[in-house]
Design a protein around this motif. Structure first.
Motif, mmCIF file in Angstrom:
data_model
loop_
_atom_site.group_PDB
_atom_site.id
_atom_site.type_symbol
_atom_site.label_atom_id
_atom_site.label_comp_id
_atom_site.label_asym_id
_atom_site.label_seq_id
_atom_site.Cartn_x
_atom_site.Cartn_y
_atom_site.Cartn_z
ATOM 1 N N ILE A 39 34.938 107.366 -27.726
ATOM 2 C CA ILE A 39 35.041 108.598 -26.959
ATOM 3 C C ILE A 39 34.153 109.687 -27.547
ATOM 4 C CG2 ILE A 39 37.433 108.030 -26.381
ATOM 5 C CD1 ILE A 39 38.284 110.404 -28.190
ATOM 6 N N THR A 40 33.715 110.582 -26.695
ATOM 7 C CA THR A 40 33.049 111.821 -27.097
ATOM 8 C C THR A 40 33.015 112.750 -25.901
ATOM 9 O OG1 THR A 40 31.087 112.864 -28.038
ATOM 10 C CG2 THR A 40 30.729 111.030 -26.531
ATOM 11 N N ALA A 41 33.064 114.058 -26.159
ATOM 12 C CA ALA A 41 32.929 115.052 -25.084
ATOM 13 C C ALA A 41 31.617 115.808 -25.220
ATOM 14 C CB ALA A 41 34.101 116.038 -25.131
ATOM 15 N N GLY A 42 30.746 115.346 -26.102
ATOM 16 C CA GLY A 42 29.570 116.136 -26.443
ATOM 17 C C GLY A 42 28.283 115.712 -25.766
ATOM 18 N N LEU A 43 27.623 116.650 -25.108
ATOM 19 C CA LEU A 43 26.280 116.392 -24.596
ATOM 20 C C LEU A 43 25.305 116.131 -25.743
ATOM 21 C CD1 LEU A 43 24.387 116.168 -22.189
ATOM 22 C CD2 LEU A 43 24.157 118.660 -22.219
ATOM 23 N N PRO A 44 25.367 116.889 -26.858
ATOM 24 C CA PRO A 44 24.486 116.574 -27.989
ATOM 25 C C PRO A 44 24.709 115.160 -28.526
ATOM 26 C CG PRO A 44 25.423 118.762 -28.258
ATOM 27 C CD PRO A 44 26.150 118.122 -27.115
ATOM 28 N N THR A 45 25.947 114.678 -28.441
ATOM 29 C CA THR A 45 26.258 113.327 -28.907
ATOM 30 C C THR A 45 25.574 112.288 -28.029
ATOM 31 O OG1 THR A 45 28.436 114.266 -29.375
ATOM 32 C CG2 THR A 45 28.153 111.904 -29.747
ATOM 33 N N CYS A 46 25.651 112.488 -26.715
ATOM 34 C CA CYS A 46 24.995 111.555 -25.802
ATOM 35 C C CYS A 46 23.474 111.635 -25.920
ATOM 36 C CB CYS A 46 25.447 111.827 -24.369
ATOM 37 S SG CYS A 46 27.142 111.272 -24.046
ATOM 38 N N ALA A 91 27.813 99.579 -33.561
ATOM 39 C CA ALA A 91 27.352 98.824 -32.399
ATOM 40 C C ALA A 91 28.060 99.310 -31.143
ATOM 41 C CB ALA A 91 27.612 97.338 -32.606
ATOM 42 N N LEU A 92 27.291 99.464 -30.084
ATOM 43 C CA LEU A 92 27.864 99.884 -28.810
ATOM 44 C C LEU A 92 27.636 98.870 -27.691
ATOM 45 C CD1 LEU A 92 27.080 103.724 -28.574
ATOM 46 C CD2 LEU A 92 29.248 102.616 -29.081
ATOM 47 N N ASP A 93 26.967 97.773 -27.995
ATOM 48 C CA ASP A 93 26.671 96.788 -26.964
ATOM 49 C C ASP A 93 27.951 96.279 -26.311
ATOM 50 O OD1 ASP A 93 24.036 97.084 -27.559
ATOM 51 O OD2 ASP A 93 23.879 95.254 -28.748
ATOM 52 N N GLY A 94 28.052 96.515 -25.016
ATOM 53 C CA GLY A 94 29.173 95.976 -24.260
ATOM 54 C C GLY A 94 30.489 96.716 -24.408
ATOM 55 N N VAL A 95 30.544 97.822 -25.128
ATOM 56 C CA VAL A 95 31.823 98.508 -25.324
ATOM 57 C C VAL A 95 32.049 99.524 -24.211
ATOM 58 C CG1 VAL A 95 31.579 98.255 -27.816
ATOM 59 C CG2 VAL A 95 30.978 100.431 -26.737
ATOM 60 N N GLY A 96 33.195 100.202 -24.261
ATOM 61 C CA GLY A 96 33.486 101.275 -23.322
ATOM 62 C C GLY A 96 33.165 102.621 -23.958
ATOM 63 N N LEU A 97 32.393 103.444 -23.254
ATOM 64 C CA LEU A 97 32.029 104.781 -23.725
ATOM 65 C C LEU A 97 32.619 105.791 -22.752
ATOM 66 C CD1 LEU A 97 30.392 106.623 -25.647
ATOM 67 C CD2 LEU A 97 28.456 106.333 -24.082
ATOM 68 N N PHE A 98 33.553 106.610 -23.247
ATOM 69 C CA PHE A 98 34.311 107.488 -22.366
ATOM 70 C C PHE A 98 34.098 108.956 -22.690
ATOM 71 C CE2 PHE A 98 36.553 103.448 -22.439
ATOM 72 C CZ PHE A 98 36.665 103.189 -21.071
ATOM 73 N N HIS A 99 34.013 109.761 -21.628
ATOM 74 C CA HIS A 99 33.853 111.200 -21.766
ATOM 75 C C HIS A 99 35.237 111.824 -21.930
ATOM 76 C CE1 HIS A 99 30.254 110.136 -19.063
ATOM 77 N NE2 HIS A 99 29.885 110.072 -20.331
ATOM 78 N N LEU A 100 35.774 111.661 -23.126
ATOM 79 C CA LEU A 100 37.094 112.174 -23.457
ATOM 80 C C LEU A 100 36.962 113.129 -24.637
ATOM 81 C CD1 LEU A 100 39.137 108.859 -23.255
ATOM 82 C CD2 LEU A 100 39.397 110.805 -21.724
ATOM 83 N N GLY A 101 37.401 114.362 -24.438
ATOM 84 C CA GLY A 101 37.422 115.319 -25.531
ATOM 85 C C GLY A 101 38.683 115.140 -26.343
#
Length: 216
Positions: free
Chosen positions: A38-45, A61-71
């Motif tokens: 999770i992350t809520a940050g535009l700088p992070t993305c 590693a982020l291959d195939g995982v879930g990336l969520f816009h959660l603060g």
């Protein structure tokens, strides 16, 4: 409209497999178990985009995982480490420009937040086989109760809700499949329905305005 019965809500492990992602349809409701990022940050993305481009090293590693816009609201408790006190979705459309590259670059199977994503993101999701989970805005108590463990925290130079945080969750949701891996989008359908109604609405407003002016 009645609430969906529990037997109509699927329970799926995270990271979401490509097979499970492809089996979902827009409008399905799901509970999630396992690890997600999770992350809520535009700088992070923006940093993640640099990782895709090879200009920055990826911290996990982020291959195939879930990336969520959660603060998240977090604290670093002495002797207890990083503790997430609550989490809540942030608006995904803020990330529209970056998400197609992240979805393709990391081969994501699931993304999510609130408010949906644009057509370019929908196309990237269709190409890769990725779904968008819609979280209830303002549902912090329900979502936070699903947190079982903070697995890892990266980019600690950022404020806590912008950091790249991996959580283990249990029965997170229910969340709605707002966009499926086949290019179907509830947000797109609603937008089209609104556009289709607009001529009739404008005609009715014009008629009412004309009547009001006639009676003056």
């Amino acid at each position: 409209m009645s609430a969906p019965a529990m037997e109509d809500i699927r329970r799926l492990p995270m990271p979401l497999s490509r097979e499970d992602a492809l089996s979902l349809r827009a409008g399905d409701m799901v509970l999630l178990d396992g690890e997600l990022v999770i992350t809520a940050g535009l700088p992070t993305c923006q940093r993640l985009a640099e990782c895709v481009e090879g200009r920055r090293q990826l911290p996990r590693a982020l291959d195939g995982v879930g990336l969520f816009h959660l603060g998240s609201y977090s604290r670093e408790a002495p002797g207890e480490g990083f503790e997430v006190l609550y989490m809540n979705p942030t608006t995904s459309t803020r990330f529209n420009a970056l998400m197609p590259g992240l979805i393709r670059g990391f081969g994501l199977t699931a993304v999510g937040g609130k408010g949906g994503l644009d057509a370019a993101c929908v196309e990237a999701m269709r190409e890769v086989g990725c779904v968008y989970f819609s979280f209830v805005g303002g549902g912090a108590p329900l979502l936070s109760d699903a947190i079982r463990e903070v697995v890892s925290v990266h980019w600690n130079d950022l404020v806590s809700h912008y950091r790249l945080v991996t959580l283990r969750v249990e029965a997170l949701g229910p969340v709605t499949v707002g966009i499926d891996a086949h290019g179907n989008s509830l947000y797109g359908d609603l937008s089209q329905a609104a556009a289709d109604r607009m001529p009739a609405i404008m005609a009715e407003l014009g008629r009412a305005r004309g009547e009001a002016e006639h009676t003056r």
